[in-house]
Design a protein around this motif. Sequence first.
Motif, PDB file in Angstrom:
ATOM      1  N   ALA A  92      -7.835  -4.099  10.714  1.00  0.00           N
ATOM      2  CA  ALA A  92      -7.847  -3.213   9.556  1.00  0.00           C
ATOM      3  C   ALA A  92      -7.153  -1.893   9.856  1.00  0.00           C
ATOM      4  O   ALA A  92      -6.696  -1.207   8.946  1.00  0.00           O
ATOM      5  N   ARG A  93      -7.063  -1.547  11.141  1.00  0.00           N
ATOM      6  CA  ARG A  93      -6.478  -0.267  11.520  1.00  0.00           C
ATOM      7  C   ARG A  93      -4.952  -0.328  11.569  1.00  0.00           C
ATOM      8  O   ARG A  93      -4.298   0.690  11.699  1.00  0.00           O
ATOM      9  N   ALA A  94      -4.390  -1.539  11.503  1.00  0.00           N
ATOM     10  CA  ALA A  94      -2.948  -1.677  11.610  1.00  0.00           C
ATOM     11  C   ALA A  94      -2.249  -1.177  10.351  1.00  0.00           C
ATOM     12  O   ALA A  94      -2.784  -1.232   9.254  1.00  0.00           O
ATOM     13  N   CYS A  95      -1.026  -0.663  10.518  1.00  0.00           N
ATOM     14  CA  CYS A  95      -0.224  -0.171   9.399  1.00  0.00           C
ATOM     15  C   CYS A  95       0.811  -1.237   9.055  1.00  0.00           C
ATOM     16  O   CYS A  95       1.814  -1.354   9.762  1.00  0.00           O
ATOM     17  N   THR A  96       0.586  -1.984   8.022  1.00  0.00           N
ATOM     18  CA  THR A  96       1.490  -3.064   7.644  1.00  0.00           C
ATOM     19  C   THR A  96       1.884  -2.903   6.188  1.00  0.00           C
ATOM     20  O   THR A  96       1.036  -2.930   5.303  1.00  0.00           O
ATOM     21  N   GLU A  97       3.166  -2.717   5.934  1.00  0.00           N
ATOM     22  CA  GLU A  97       3.642  -2.531   4.575  1.00  0.00           C
ATOM     23  C   GLU A  97       3.302  -3.744   3.714  1.00  0.00           C
ATOM     24  O   GLU A  97       3.432  -4.894   4.138  1.00  0.00           O
ATOM     25  N   GLY A  98       2.872  -3.464   2.492  1.00  0.00           N
ATOM     26  CA  GLY A  98       2.571  -4.530   1.557  1.00  0.00           C
ATOM     27  C   GLY A  98       1.210  -5.163   1.745  1.00  0.00           C
ATOM     28  O   GLY A  98       0.825  -6.046   0.981  1.00  0.00           O
ATOM     29  N   GLN A  99       0.465  -4.705   2.726  1.00  0.00           N
ATOM     30  CA  GLN A  99      -0.835  -5.299   3.024  1.00  0.00           C
ATOM     31  C   GLN A  99      -1.906  -4.219   2.932  1.00  0.00           C
ATOM     32  O   GLN A  99      -1.944  -3.301   3.746  1.00  0.00           O
ATOM     33  N   THR A 100      -2.771  -4.320   1.938  1.00  0.00           N
ATOM     34  CA  THR A 100      -3.822  -3.328   1.731  1.00  0.00           C
ATOM     35  C   THR A 100      -4.992  -3.602   2.653  1.00  0.00           C
ATOM     36  O   THR A 100      -5.560  -4.689   2.636  1.00  0.00           O
ATOM     37  N   ARG A 101      -5.321  -2.613   3.452  1.00  0.00           N
ATOM     38  CA  ARG A 101      -6.448  -2.722   4.376  1.00  0.00           C
ATOM     39  C   ARG A 101      -7.230  -1.417   4.341  1.00  0.00           C
ATOM     40  O   ARG A 101      -6.693  -0.372   3.991  1.00  0.00           O
ATOM     41  N   PHE A 102      -8.479  -1.510   4.759  1.00  0.00           N
ATOM     42  CA  PHE A 102      -9.331  -0.327   4.785  1.00  0.00           C
ATOM     43  C   PHE A 102     -10.002  -0.203   6.150  1.00  0.00           C
ATOM     44  O   PHE A 102     -10.340  -1.216   6.767  1.00  0.00           O
ATOM     45  N   VAL A 103     -10.156   1.007   6.604  1.00  0.00           N
ATOM     46  CA  VAL A 103     -10.806   1.283   7.883  1.00  0.00           C
ATOM     47  C   VAL A 103     -12.209   1.818   7.585  1.00  0.00           C
ATOM     48  O   VAL A 103     -12.344   2.887   6.987  1.00  0.00           O
ATOM     49  N   ALA A 137       0.771   8.204  -5.272  1.00  0.00           N
ATOM     50  CA  ALA A 137      -0.397   8.498  -6.101  1.00  0.00           C
ATOM     51  C   ALA A 137      -1.142   7.236  -6.514  1.00  0.00           C
ATOM     52  O   ALA A 137      -2.248   7.335  -7.051  1.00  0.00           O
ATOM     53  N   ASN A 138      -0.567   6.058  -6.265  1.00  0.00           N
ATOM     54  CA  ASN A 138      -1.255   4.810  -6.639  1.00  0.00           C
ATOM     55  C   ASN A 138      -2.176   4.295  -5.532  1.00  0.00           C
ATOM     56  O   ASN A 138      -2.760   3.224  -5.666  1.00  0.00           O
ATOM     57  N   ASN A 139      -2.315   5.052  -4.427  1.00  0.00           N
ATOM     58  CA  ASN A 139      -3.314   4.680  -3.427  1.00  0.00           C
ATOM     59  C   ASN A 139      -4.699   4.832  -4.053  1.00  0.00           C
ATOM     60  O   ASN A 139      -4.962   5.790  -4.779  1.00  0.00           O
ATOM     61  N   ILE A 140      -5.592   3.891  -3.780  1.00  0.00           N
ATOM     62  CA  ILE A 140      -6.911   3.871  -4.406  1.00  0.00           C
ATOM     63  C   ILE A 140      -7.720   5.142  -4.135  1.00  0.00           C
ATOM     64  O   ILE A 140      -8.622   5.503  -4.897  1.00  0.00           O
ATOM     65  N   HIS A 141      -7.401   5.858  -3.059  1.00  0.00           N
ATOM     66  CA  HIS A 141      -8.113   7.094  -2.734  1.00  0.00           C
ATOM     67  C   HIS A 141      -7.715   8.256  -3.644  1.00  0.00           C
ATOM     68  O   HIS A 141      -8.308   9.335  -3.553  1.00  0.00           O
ATOM     69  N   PHE A 142      -6.713   8.038  -4.508  1.00  0.00           N
ATOM     70  CA  PHE A 142      -6.246   9.092  -5.395  1.00  0.00           C
ATOM     71  C   PHE A 142      -6.397   8.654  -6.860  1.00  0.00           C
ATOM     72  O   PHE A 142      -5.433   8.198  -7.482  1.00  0.00           O
ATOM     73  N   PRO A 143      -7.579   8.782  -7.404  1.00  0.00           N
ATOM     74  CA  PRO A 143      -7.763   8.429  -8.818  1.00  0.00           C
ATOM     75  C   PRO A 143      -6.979   9.381  -9.725  1.00  0.00           C
ATOM     76  O   PRO A 143      -6.504  10.431  -9.282  1.00  0.00           O
ATOM     77  N   ARG A 194       0.359   5.111   2.359  1.00  0.00           N
ATOM     78  CA  ARG A 194       1.163   4.852   1.169  1.00  0.00           C
ATOM     79  C   ARG A 194       0.310   4.189   0.073  1.00  0.00           C
ATOM     80  O   ARG A 194      -0.719   4.728  -0.311  1.00  0.00           O
ATOM     81  N   SER A 195       0.733   3.043  -0.438  1.00  0.00           N
ATOM     82  CA  SER A 195      -0.018   2.397  -1.528  1.00  0.00           C
ATOM     83  C   SER A 195      -1.111   1.467  -1.024  1.00  0.00           C
ATOM     84  O   SER A 195      -1.846   0.907  -1.835  1.00  0.00           O
ATOM     85  N   TRP A 196      -1.228   1.326   0.302  1.00  0.00           N
ATOM     86  CA  TRP A 196      -1.976   0.203   0.850  1.00  0.00           C
ATOM     87  C   TRP A 196      -3.224   0.599   1.625  1.00  0.00           C
ATOM     88  O   TRP A 196      -3.436   0.168   2.764  1.00  0.00           O
ATOM     89  N   GLY A 197      -4.051   1.423   1.027  1.00  0.00           N
ATOM     90  CA  GLY A 197      -5.342   1.719   1.634  1.00  0.00           C
ATOM     91  C   GLY A 197      -5.261   2.683   2.787  1.00  0.00           C
ATOM     92  O   GLY A 197      -4.740   3.796   2.656  1.00  0.00           O
ATOM     93  N   ASP A 198      -5.753   2.237   3.957  1.00  0.00           N
ATOM     94  CA  ASP A 198      -5.931   3.131   5.103  1.00  0.00           C
ATOM     95  C   ASP A 198      -5.100   2.689   6.298  1.00  0.00           C
ATOM     96  O   ASP A 198      -4.629   1.553   6.372  1.00  0.00           O
ATOM     97  N   CYS A 199      -5.013   3.594   7.259  1.00  0.00           N
ATOM     98  CA  CYS A 199      -4.325   3.302   8.517  1.00  0.00           C
ATOM     99  C   CYS A 199      -4.765   4.322   9.561  1.00  0.00           C
ATOM    100  O   CYS A 199      -5.250   5.404   9.227  1.00  0.00           O
TER     101      CYS A 199
END
Length: 404
Positions: free
Chosen positions: A35-46, A81-87, A262-267
């Motif tokens: 979950a800690r990895a930074c992979t474009e296009g893959q939404t993950r959360f830490v 701004a489309n990251n889920i942490h930014f409503p 970016r758009s994919w959660g956390d890293c």
Amino acid sequence: MTRRRIGIAATLGALGLVASGLVAPAGTPAAHAEARACTEGQTRFVPDAPPALARLGATQSWPLATGKGVVVAIVDSGVSANNIHFPRGSVLPGKSFVGGAATTDENGHGTALAGIIAARDIGEKSGVIGVAKDSQILPVKITGGEGGDEEQQRSANLAKGIAYAVSAGADVINLSLSTTSNRPDVRAAIASAVRAGIVVVASGGNREQAAETKDGLRFPAGYSGVIGVAASGPNDVVSENSIRGPQVDLAAPGDNVITTFRSWGDCVFSEAQQSSSYATAYVSGAAALLRQAFPKATSADITYRLEATASRGSRTVRDNVSGWGVVQPYEAMTAVLDNSVAGPVAPGAAPRVTSPPKVSTIDLTPARDPRAPDRAAVQWLLLGVAATVLGLAMARMLRKPTES
């Protein structure tokens, strides 16, 4: 979209961003490593909370201020701004000087900074939350996009980006960048921001991303009224990667940074080297808390509070490594300060007059011993008695008859 992993040598490095996460830090459960990895296009959360929040006492600060009503401008690569942490409403439209929208981010640097400052809590699946979790982000995009030289873009657009942030009503301006160039247009833009009462926070510089790796003055952190920031690691020790110089006023955590990707959660970023880019964002978040807590305070007042209450070994001395020490927002909001407090001088107060230390001499001449004559007489008496006894013994031996 082709997925690719972001490495240390990726384009993020041009802005001082070091992305990692391929190896989980010690103590992290193995299940969290992917979950800690930074992979474009893959939404993950830490699920882990950012370690810096505990070091800065953020949760302790939130009953006093959360950054609500405060606008923090991030002059950088834009913010996704489309990251889920930014409503909706947490990231303002902003402005782009390189085409496209300021609410997009092609390399992730600006989004990572925005998460450090203002990421919203999304529940147990993610531990990411900003220092000033209710503040608003004003993205000012001066670099990035699909083409163009990023260094040239920053040089051409930095002054314009700062001027826009001033005109748009920013309360805090975050500048996670540095250069040895003292540009008149940037200097003028900074002066305008300071006159407007904006708290300006800038990176003190990263050695591994700098064209000039030697210690020394960096800009815009070196301009008057700007808070320059160094990156600290474990035990509040500033990394060798952080540029030393008179521009350093404060330090903040800069390694093992868990934030928005970016758009994919956390890293998890900057595992290998502390980065003053992230440290700068932590100080900007602290400044946003103080701006809410003290709405009528000047930017100089807020700067003074942050510096006077920072954690450091000597209360009276700053240095070119960590400045006045590691920022402590809770202490900055609760301390009762005046010019008698050790450390930086309060705004408007007269410089402290340090009196030269009084020099006194110590007489090391041995004192006369009043019993010395008595001790000498006793010594002679003992010597006399010993000589007498020895003489009698020898005489007796001489008189003893020889045996036949």
